[in-house]
Design a protein around this motif. Structure first.
Motif, PDB file in Angstrom:
ATOM      1  N   LYS A  10     -16.496   5.559   1.181  1.00 33.13           N
ATOM      2  CA  LYS A  10     -16.156   4.610   0.122  1.00 33.13           C
ATOM      3  C   LYS A  10     -16.444   5.206  -1.260  1.00 33.13           C
ATOM      4  N   ASP A  62      -9.058   3.443  -2.211  1.00 27.49           N
ATOM      5  CA  ASP A  62     -10.008   2.486  -1.644  1.00 27.49           C
ATOM      6  C   ASP A  62     -10.070   2.669  -0.133  1.00 27.49           C
ATOM      7  N   THR A 120     -15.549  -0.551   7.673  1.00 22.24           N
ATOM      8  CA  THR A 120     -16.935  -1.030   7.601  1.00 22.24           C
ATOM      9  C   THR A 120     -17.808  -0.272   8.595  1.00 22.24           C
ATOM     10  N   LYS A 149      -7.105   2.015   7.024  1.00 18.57           N
ATOM     11  CA  LYS A 149      -8.151   1.466   6.152  1.00 18.57           C
ATOM     12  C   LYS A 149      -8.149   2.102   4.756  1.00 18.57           C
ATOM     13  N   GLN A 198     -11.328   0.542   3.192  1.00 18.44           N
ATOM     14  CA  GLN A 198     -11.754  -0.803   3.596  1.00 18.44           C
ATOM     15  C   GLN A 198     -12.475  -0.841   4.936  1.00 18.44           C
ATOM     16  N   ASN A 231      -3.397  -1.136  -3.525  1.00 18.24           N
ATOM     17  CA  ASN A 231      -3.132  -2.058  -2.407  1.00 18.24           C
ATOM     18  C   ASN A 231      -1.978  -1.609  -1.509  1.00 18.24           C
ATOM     19  N   ARG A 287      -1.046   0.733   1.580  1.00 20.08           N
ATOM     20  CA  ARG A 287      -1.819   1.347   2.645  1.00 20.08           C
ATOM     21  C   ARG A 287      -1.158   2.614   3.205  1.00 20.08           C
TER      22      ARG A 287
END
Length: 328
Positions: free
Chosen positions: A56, A70, A74, A137, A72, A142, A144
């Motif tokens: 990240k 970005d 986790t 991800k 995303q 925005n 992808r």
């Protein structure tokens, strides 16, 4: 006057694109050492969260046309894949240690063969899953990324390439490496952009062969020319297609730039006993992004979203994390 204005706007939209990396050493050092401490204290369990935090940081520190990338993913998602691989390897390692403890040569040979065969067979699936997860991800404005490769196609390419590399005593390795890269890159998408890799195995082979002989003749000094040549090979053979128009990457570093990077990084690591590792990492990121550019012809304002299916299976990412390997 109107013609000049239109020409000027057209040039602005399709000029060469450069990445901007603005990560800061002190910030990254805090993340780096905190992650090491937490990974040790949790006996490795924190590693997936540590890896995601670092990803990240690098993504948000990288800009194209004043917009950051970005990630995303986790830590929890990666942990699910990591723990599956962890449990599986516990059983395999247990069998391996048990066979050696018993001092049975036949059993030891079988267990070692099982371990090597398992690793050989699982790596292409791991690469496929990790790239698919990592791509879905990753985004910019925005929009992808996506990976559309087929895991069985990649599996057979990898198995055949591995066997040919083994049977040729490593000589086929350059073709194998290029073949896998070409497959992966050609199945990557970013919105309505597609990618391809046009490098040839024989080109990489001659680079590696030349390096093998000149490394010893020059007492290692040729390494700087070699790394510059290889980085240029990978960058300049990567191609973007937008609306039927093909655009290439360019790597503009000179051998002297590579020399400066390598020598200073080496001295920092040696004289700080490794403490400067996070600063060395950021120096390398700054270096790569400073010299990589996208040649004229890419219209970033015309990149459109494409809705690809989201991929949440993190087993591949977990496997590469477990082995501490990274993507191509």
């Amino acid at each position: 006057m109107q013609y000049k204005s239109v020409k000027s706007i057209s040039g602005l939209l399709s000029d060469k694109k450069r990445f901007n990396y603005f990560g800061k050493g002190n910030e990254f050092a805090f993340i780096f050492f905190k992650n090491i401490a937490l990974t040790i204290l949790t006996l490795g369990i924190y590693y997936p969260w540590a890896k995601v935090e670092i990803l990240k940081y690098h993504y948000k520190s990288t800009e194209l046309d004043n917009h950051s990338f970005d990630f995303q993913g986790t830590g929890k998602e990666v942990f699910k894949g990591f723990i599956k691989v962890y449990v599986l390897f516990v059983f395999i390692y247990a069998f391996l240690f048990y066979s050696f403890f018993k001092e049975n040569e036949l059993l030891s040979s079988i267990s070692l063969g099982v371990f090597l065969l398992f690793t050989l067979l699982i790596i292409p699936f791991a690469i496929h899953g990790a790239i698919k997860y990592r791509a879905t991800k990753s985004s910019w404005k925005n929009i992808r990324f996506s990976y559309l490769g087929n895991k069985m196609e990649l599996f057979w390419k990898s198995i055949i390439g591995s066997l040919l590399t083994i049977f040729t005593l490593g000589l086929y390795g350059s073709w194998y490496s290029v073949d896998i890269r070409q497959y992966v890159v050609s199945h990557l998408r970013f919105g309505n952009l597609s990618f391809d890799f046009k490098g040839k195995g024989e080109t990489l082979f001659w680079m590696n062969l030349k390096f093998f002989f000149l490394f010893f003749l020059t007492l290692g000094i040729y390494s700087f020319w070699y790394f510059k040549e290889v980085w240029s090979f990978y960058a300049e053979n990567t191609e973007i297609t937008q609306n039927g128009q093909k655009v290439n990457f360019k790597f503009n570093a000179q051998t002297g730039d590579v020399f400066e990077l390598a020598i200073i990084n080496f001295l920092l690591i040696v004289f700080t006993l490794g403490i400067a590792t996070p600063w060395v990492t950021l120096r390398t990121f700054h270096f790569m992004f400073r010299f990589i550019e996208i040649e004229e012809g890419l219209h970033t304002n015309q990149i459109q979203k494409v809705n690809y299916e989201e991929f949440t299976d993190t087993t591949g990412e977990g496997f590469l994390s477990f082995l501490d390997l990274d993507l191509l």
